[in-house]
Design a protein around this motif. Structure first.
Motif, PDB file in Angstrom:
ATOM      1  N   HIS A   1       0.834  -1.204   0.000  1.00  0.00           N
ATOM      2  CA  HIS A   1       0.000   0.000   0.000  1.00  0.00           C
ATOM      3  C   HIS A   1       0.867   1.252   0.000  1.00  0.00           C
ATOM      4  O   HIS A   1       0.575   2.220  -0.711  1.00  0.00           O
ATOM      5  CB  HIS A   1      -0.922  -0.007   1.213  1.00  0.00           C
ATOM      6  CG  HIS A   1      -1.801  -1.211   1.298  1.00  0.00           C
ATOM      7  ND1 HIS A   1      -2.693  -1.563   0.312  1.00  0.00           N
ATOM      8  CD2 HIS A   1      -1.909  -2.181   2.255  1.00  0.00           C
ATOM      9  CE1 HIS A   1      -3.332  -2.668   0.650  1.00  0.00           C
ATOM     10  NE2 HIS A   1      -2.874  -3.061   1.818  1.00  0.00           N
ATOM     11  N   LEU A   2       1.950   1.235   0.764  1.00  0.00           N
ATOM     12  CA  LEU A   2       2.877   2.369   0.772  1.00  0.00           C
ATOM     13  C   LEU A   2       3.569   2.499  -0.577  1.00  0.00           C
ATOM     14  O   LEU A   2       3.698   3.596  -1.123  1.00  0.00           O
ATOM     15  CB  LEU A   2       3.901   2.207   1.891  1.00  0.00           C
ATOM     16  CG  LEU A   2       4.994   3.278   1.950  1.00  0.00           C
ATOM     17  CD1 LEU A   2       4.388   4.648   2.202  1.00  0.00           C
ATOM     18  CD2 LEU A   2       6.023   2.939   3.016  1.00  0.00           C
ATOM     19  N   SER A   3       3.984   1.358  -1.137  1.00  0.00           N
ATOM     20  CA  SER A   3       4.676   1.382  -2.430  1.00  0.00           C
ATOM     21  C   SER A   3       3.801   1.995  -3.512  1.00  0.00           C
ATOM     22  O   SER A   3       4.248   2.829  -4.301  1.00  0.00           O
ATOM     23  CB  SER A   3       5.081  -0.045  -2.817  1.00  0.00           C
ATOM     24  OG  SER A   3       5.563  -0.091  -4.136  1.00  0.00           O
ATOM     25  N   LYS A   4       2.530   1.602  -3.544  1.00  0.00           N
ATOM     26  CA  LYS A   4       1.624   2.108  -4.574  1.00  0.00           C
ATOM     27  C   LYS A   4       1.360   3.599  -4.420  1.00  0.00           C
ATOM     28  O   LYS A   4       1.081   4.289  -5.401  1.00  0.00           O
ATOM     29  CB  LYS A   4       0.302   1.348  -4.517  1.00  0.00           C
ATOM     30  CG  LYS A   4       0.393  -0.105  -4.951  1.00  0.00           C
ATOM     31  CD  LYS A   4      -0.943  -0.786  -4.770  1.00  0.00           C
ATOM     32  CE  LYS A   4      -0.871  -2.252  -5.167  1.00  0.00           C
ATOM     33  NZ  LYS A   4      -2.164  -2.946  -4.953  1.00  0.00           N
ATOM     34  N   SER A   5       1.425   4.092  -3.188  1.00  0.00           N
ATOM     35  CA  SER A   5       1.095   5.484  -2.932  1.00  0.00           C
ATOM     36  C   SER A   5       2.256   6.440  -3.173  1.00  0.00           C
ATOM     37  O   SER A   5       2.053   7.648  -3.278  1.00  0.00           O
ATOM     38  CB  SER A   5       0.595   5.641  -1.491  1.00  0.00           C
ATOM     39  OG  SER A   5      -0.553   4.853  -1.274  1.00  0.00           O
ATOM     40  N   LEU A   6       3.482   5.913  -3.247  1.00  0.00           N
ATOM     41  CA  LEU A   6       4.637   6.765  -3.504  1.00  0.00           C
ATOM     42  C   LEU A   6       4.703   7.144  -4.982  1.00  0.00           C
ATOM     43  O   LEU A   6       3.995   6.576  -5.819  1.00  0.00           O
ATOM     44  CB  LEU A   6       5.920   6.043  -3.081  1.00  0.00           C
ATOM     45  CG  LEU A   6       6.116   5.875  -1.567  1.00  0.00           C
ATOM     46  CD1 LEU A   6       7.281   4.926  -1.280  1.00  0.00           C
ATOM     47  CD2 LEU A   6       6.355   7.219  -0.890  1.00  0.00           C
ATOM     48  N   ASP A   7       5.576   8.082  -5.326  1.00  0.00           N
ATOM     49  CA  ASP A   7       5.723   8.510  -6.713  1.00  0.00           C
ATOM     50  C   ASP A   7       6.071   7.337  -7.615  1.00  0.00           C
ATOM     51  O   ASP A   7       6.761   6.392  -7.198  1.00  0.00           O
ATOM     52  CB  ASP A   7       6.834   9.568  -6.824  1.00  0.00           C
ATOM     53  CG  ASP A   7       6.459  10.857  -6.103  1.00  0.00           C
ATOM     54  OD1 ASP A   7       5.269  11.064  -5.859  1.00  0.00           O
ATOM     55  OD2 ASP A   7       7.374  11.639  -5.774  1.00  0.00           O
TER      56      ASP A   7
ATOM     57  N   THR B   1      -2.053  -0.406  11.907  1.00  0.00           N
ATOM     58  CA  THR B   1      -2.745   0.127  10.721  1.00  0.00           C
ATOM     59  C   THR B   1      -2.059   1.334  10.108  1.00  0.00           C
ATOM     60  O   THR B   1      -2.574   1.899   9.144  1.00  0.00           O
ATOM     61  CB  THR B   1      -4.196   0.518  11.082  1.00  0.00           C
ATOM     62  OG1 THR B   1      -4.180   1.583  12.049  1.00  0.00           O
ATOM     63  CG2 THR B   1      -4.962  -0.665  11.638  1.00  0.00           C
ATOM     64  N   ILE B   2      -0.920   1.726  10.646  1.00  0.00           N
ATOM     65  CA  ILE B   2      -0.250   2.916  10.130  1.00  0.00           C
ATOM     66  C   ILE B   2       0.088   2.789   8.646  1.00  0.00           C
ATOM     67  O   ILE B   2       0.094   3.761   7.901  1.00  0.00           O
ATOM     68  CB  ILE B   2       1.035   3.190  10.963  1.00  0.00           C
ATOM     69  CG1 ILE B   2       1.710   4.488  10.521  1.00  0.00           C
ATOM     70  CG2 ILE B   2       1.988   2.027  10.886  1.00  0.00           C
ATOM     71  CD1 ILE B   2       2.911   4.858  11.378  1.00  0.00           C
TER      72      ILE B   2
ATOM     73  N   GLU C   1      -5.977   2.431   4.004  1.00  0.00           N
ATOM     74  CA  GLU C   1      -6.696   3.673   4.252  1.00  0.00           C
ATOM     75  C   GLU C   1      -5.784   4.804   4.735  1.00  0.00           C
ATOM     76  O   GLU C   1      -6.171   5.976   4.691  1.00  0.00           O
ATOM     77  CB  GLU C   1      -7.819   3.443   5.276  1.00  0.00           C
ATOM     78  CG  GLU C   1      -7.346   2.994   6.647  1.00  0.00           C
ATOM     79  CD  GLU C   1      -7.254   1.472   6.778  1.00  0.00           C
ATOM     80  OE1 GLU C   1      -7.261   0.982   7.914  1.00  0.00           O
ATOM     81  OE2 GLU C   1      -7.176   0.802   5.732  1.00  0.00           O
ATOM     82  N   ASN C   2      -4.575   4.466   5.207  1.00  0.00           N
ATOM     83  CA  ASN C   2      -3.669   5.487   5.722  1.00  0.00           C
ATOM     84  C   ASN C   2      -2.435   5.702   4.855  1.00  0.00           C
ATOM     85  O   ASN C   2      -1.690   6.672   5.051  1.00  0.00           O
ATOM     86  CB  ASN C   2      -3.215   5.124   7.139  1.00  0.00           C
ATOM     87  CG  ASN C   2      -4.365   5.086   8.124  1.00  0.00           C
ATOM     88  OD1 ASN C   2      -5.273   5.904   8.048  1.00  0.00           O
ATOM     89  ND2 ASN C   2      -4.351   4.134   9.044  1.00  0.00           N
ATOM     90  N   ALA C   3      -2.207   4.792   3.894  1.00  0.00           N
ATOM     91  CA  ALA C   3      -0.943   4.803   3.144  1.00  0.00           C
ATOM     92  C   ALA C   3      -0.781   6.065   2.292  1.00  0.00           C
ATOM     93  O   ALA C   3       0.323   6.603   2.189  1.00  0.00           O
ATOM     94  CB  ALA C   3      -0.846   3.556   2.269  1.00  0.00           C
TER      95      ALA C   3
END
Length: 862
Positions: free
Chosen positions: A615-621, A833-834, A838-840
């Protein structure tokens, strides 16, 4: 004053000798001659017992013959134009539903329409090229058929459900023509190049509008790239109307041969039928050099909104073309500007109701307003913005998804020419998202590439789990994608794959997936996530695959399973993997292997579930390479592996993936501690680490009780003094919690010391009854972190309670170790959940602003 067409006098206009109908290879017909032909046909139909108020079906492929026949038939009773390409079964169904007494055809011979009419006992008339009419089949003389006061009967396009029968009177049609005349500013000098079929309202209404003001219509057999340029040059039309597929075809032609359209007589292009992709609109305008006016309408209403030259807004379908437009909530309450709801409309062009469908009428009409079923909003200036369609919305486990949102993203991919999206059944979610992709000529793109492309631009629940590359899209005659048929086709493709389980590895994997997912019917190309899988089950599945197939931990490093989530692909990779990779080797999971920014190597809290970091990976540039370092288990040969040893094998894996720095390292919880030590070891090897990013990671050995004993004593005294009547229970409870927290800290110290002894002797005590997180805690508490020379960024979960208010938050102990400082940011979520979906996105936005903006000077990261 409106001089429009009427049933009695279709040629009545201010310029009777001006041209009305033109066609390649045919004599031009003036308005006066059109009027004469219509009257002659009307007389001939009456002689052949075509009766007032009864329904006459019309099947004609050429507009040149169709238009006079339509005016003649609709002047006597109700005319129902039908698609000339239907099958006999389809004609049988539509003729039966119409209740037609007569069928008029312009082609001779035994066609599917003729055979269907004969079987139903319908009378058949033929119009010959010389405009004479003959009786082809007398039919059943006792057949009366339907009676109606409508002039036109049309079936809705029905892209998702069964078509409904819409009656339109001449009052409705004349109102439509008035509205379009005003919106398009047409005059008798304008000429329509008719490219749309006349058995749908889009094409027929355009013809009626142009003829009503004394202008002319160029009749064609539809869009043809070969003849399009000749039509523009020979007949010099001032406008044409197009559906999105025709618009894309014109754009392709204009790009290949710019001189075809530029410099032509066109003054605008009208688009309708379905929503036009905003980028397609801009590209079409740029390539043709004329305004492209998109709009909004339906079979039941005609044109409802239209953009006009010099009066339009990007993304809007325009302002009302003459009808009352409003937005309502599900209860029918009217909403204000900017609020999204259902588009409703009323006015003289709106049908009075569907035929033979009281349930549909009850649903579609509310207190004089027609409910379009479309979602949209009106701005302060009255411009309408469409946002989706109620019946086409996909309900994925409670999440509502508009197909248009997903289509807009897919069409941004340079290889995609067409991309309708629809719902497919899902075992646990009810519905899931599927996309049918038509690639541009000469372009290539894989399913996993397209899935990854959408994953970086859409929320996770909107990403299509089934993407199928096909040659063509099933569409209605006026260009709308048939989502119902498409859904059946995509569902059928999935079930057909059950027959392709041919290899032992595929059979073993199917049994494994059945057990983990609880789904019986699984095919080799079925999507793992579409079957109900998630990050935890895929982690368990991969662990079982590594054990069963002896891949030695190399399987996740070979494939991003979010791009290849099928048994067919997984079995292929298993066969290719070298067995028995070295024991304990760390592995790298490339969630985003390419990009020009500094590579980010992130350690998960648990080696068993690294996939939640996606989720973090997808949300980064898009340009940020992102790798997950799957550190090995903390227990090896009955001994706890020290953090330094875990980090050492992680460093080896990182440098195999990216031999030279600079790097960015990060980690969640215990993974943050391993990342911290790995960064120190990389620096010791002469490599540059720009920063370490921690996600809610406690500092090993903190709080330092011996350093904060004064603060603790002071706080304890304050609480003791607070013991007074009325507050004793509350204060005593708080004190008890603080003492409990202290006891846990000292217990950790003792457990860490004991683990050193147990590690030395390889005792089975470590194995019995301890989960991975407990073993991680033992390893972390016996680790003494040295000082760190580079910057640290620490994201602290704002919703995570601190174990004790008396002592410092153990997550803040990194301040004592970072010589270059710690940037602390509190973000949404608790410890678990950090990094959730929903938070990424919010976390990634803050992280991107803090990460170094440097780019790689080499290609080591991918």
């Amino acid at each position: 004053m409106f001089e429009g067409i009427s049933a009695q006098d279709p040629g009545a206009c201010g310029t009777p000798d001006a041209m009305a109908l033109l066609a390649p290879g045919r004599d031009a017909i003036s308005h006066r001659e059109l009027r004469s032909r219509v009257q002659a046909l009307r007389d001939a139909f009456a002689e052949h017992d075509v009766r007032p108020s009864q329904v006459t079906a019309l099947v004609s492929a050429a507009g040149y013959e169709f238009i006079p026949a339509f005016f003649a038939a609709s002047g006597i009773g109700a005319c129902a134009p039908l698609d000339p390409t239907l099958t006999e079964t389809e004609y049988h169904c539509q003729l039966g539903r119409l209740g037609a007494r007569t069928l008029i055809v312009s082609a001779t011979g035994e066609t599917p329409a003729v055979r269907a009419a004969v079987s139903l006992g319908i009378r058949i008339l033929t119009i010959h090229p010389d405009q004479t009419v003959s009786l082809l089949n007398p039919g059943n003389g006792a057949l009366i058929g339907r009676t109606t006061d409508a002039a036109l009967l049309l079936f809705t396009s029905a892209t998702t459900d069964s078509p409904k029968l819409v009656p339109l009177t001449w009052r409705n049609l004349e109102a439509m023509a008035r509205h379009d005349l005003r919106a398009l500013e047409l005059t008798s000098a304008d000429r329509l190049l008719c490219l749309m079929p006349l058995f749908h309202l889009h094409g027929l209404a355009a013809v009626l509008t142009q003829l009503s003001c004394g202008g002319s219509v160029v009749c064609t057999n539809g869009f043809d790239a070969v003849t399009f340029a000749n039509l523009l040059a020979e007949f010099r039309p001032t406008w044409f109307s197009a559906s999105p597929p025709v618009g894309r075809a014109v754009l392709s032609l204009a790009r290949q041969n710019p001189e075809i359209v530029r410099g032509s007589s066109l003054r605008f292009i009208r688009c309708g039928t379905a929503a036009l992709d905003p980028q397609l609109l801009l590209d079409l305008e740029e390539s043709t050099g004329v305004p492209v006016l998109n709009g909004y309408g339906s079979t039941e209403t005609g044109g409802m909104a239209r953009n006009r030259i010099g009066c339009r807004k990007s993304g809007s379908v325009g302002r009302s073309s003459g009808l009352d437009l409003a937005i309502t909530d599900p209860a029918g309450n009217f909403l204000g500007a900017g609020c999204e709801g259902e588009v409703v409309v009323r006015g003289p062009s709106v049908t009075s109701g569907y035929l033979d469908n009281p349930e549909a009428n009850q649903s579609a009409f509310r207190e004089g307003w027609f409910r379009t079923g479309d979602l949209g909003r009106l701005d302060q200036d009255g411009f309408l913005f469409l946002t989706g369609r109620l019946k086409e919305q996909i309900n994925r486990g409670g999440d509502k998804i508009s197909p248009q949102d997903v289509e807009a993203v897919l069409l941004e991919h340079p290889a995609v020419a067409d991309a309708p999206v629809c719902a497919v059944p899902h075992a646990t979610l009810g519905e899931d998202v599927a996309a049918a992709i038509v690639l541009r000529e000469g372009a290539s793109a894989s399913e996993q590439e397209l899935r990854h492309f959408t994953a970086t631009r859409l929320a996770p629940f909107k990403v299509p789990r089934r993407i199928v590359l096909i040659d063509s899209i099933p569409r209605t005659a006026n260009g709308k994608a048939r989502r119902g048929i498409l859904s059946e086709q995509l569902r059928g493709r999935g079930s057909a794959f059950h027959l392709q389980t041919t290899t032992p590895a595929e059979r073993d994997l199917i049994e494994l997936w059945r057990r983990l997912l609880g789904v019986e019917q699984i095919g080799v190309r079925d999507d793992f996530f579409a079957l109900g899988g998630d990050s935890l089950t895929i982690a368990a599945m991969l662990a079982e695959c590594e054990r069963r197939f002896e891949t030695g931990g190399t399987l996740p490093a070979r494939v991003d399973f979010f791009g290849h989530p099928t048994i067919e692909k997984l079995a292929q990779i298993i066969v290719e993997c070298e067995p028995a990779a070295q024991a304990g080797a760390n592995r790298i999971l490339p969630l985003r292997p390419t990009g020009s920014r500094l590579p980010f190597f992130c350690f998960p809290a648990s080696a068993q579930d690294p996939y939640y970091l996606r989720h973090l990976s997808k949300s980064l540039d898009d340009d940020q390479p992102f790798f997950v370092v799957c550190h090995s288990d903390p227990l090896r040969d009955k001994r706890i592996v020290p953090v330094a040893d875990l980090a050492r094998s992680s460093v080896d894996a990182i440098r195999r993936q990216c031999p030279e720095g600079p790097y960015i390292l990060g980690g969640h919880c215990y993974g943050g501690v391993v990342a911290y030590e790995a960064a120190l070891q990389l620096m010791a090897q002469g490599q540059q680490v720009e920063c370490v990013v921690l996600f809610d990671a406690a500092t090993p050995g903190y709080p330092k009780v011996h350093k904060q004993w004064r603060r603790y004593v002071r706080k304890a005294c304050e609480m003791a003094l607070a013991l007074r009547p009325g507050k004793i229970a509350e204060t005593a409870g708080a004190l008890r919690l603080h003492l409990y927290a202290l006891g846990r800290i000292f217990a950790r110290r003792r457990k860490a010391g004991a683990s050193r002894v147990l590690t030395a002797i390889g005792s089975d005590v470590l194995v019995a009854g301890h989960e991975e997180k407990t073993l991680n805690g033992m390893a972390m508490w016996e680790y003494s972190p040295p000082e760190f020379p580079a910057p640290i960024v620490h994201f602290i979960a704002a919703d995570q309670p601190v174990s004790t208010e008396v002592l410092s938050d153990p997550r803040l102990g990194w301040n004592d170790l970072a010589r270059a400082g710690v940037a602390v940011r509190r973000v949404k979520g608790d410890h678990n959940t950090i990094l959730a979906a929903e938070n990424a996105a919010e976390l990634a936005e803050v992280l991107s602003a803090l990460l170094p903006k440097r780019e790689l000077a080499h290609a080591g990261a991918g």
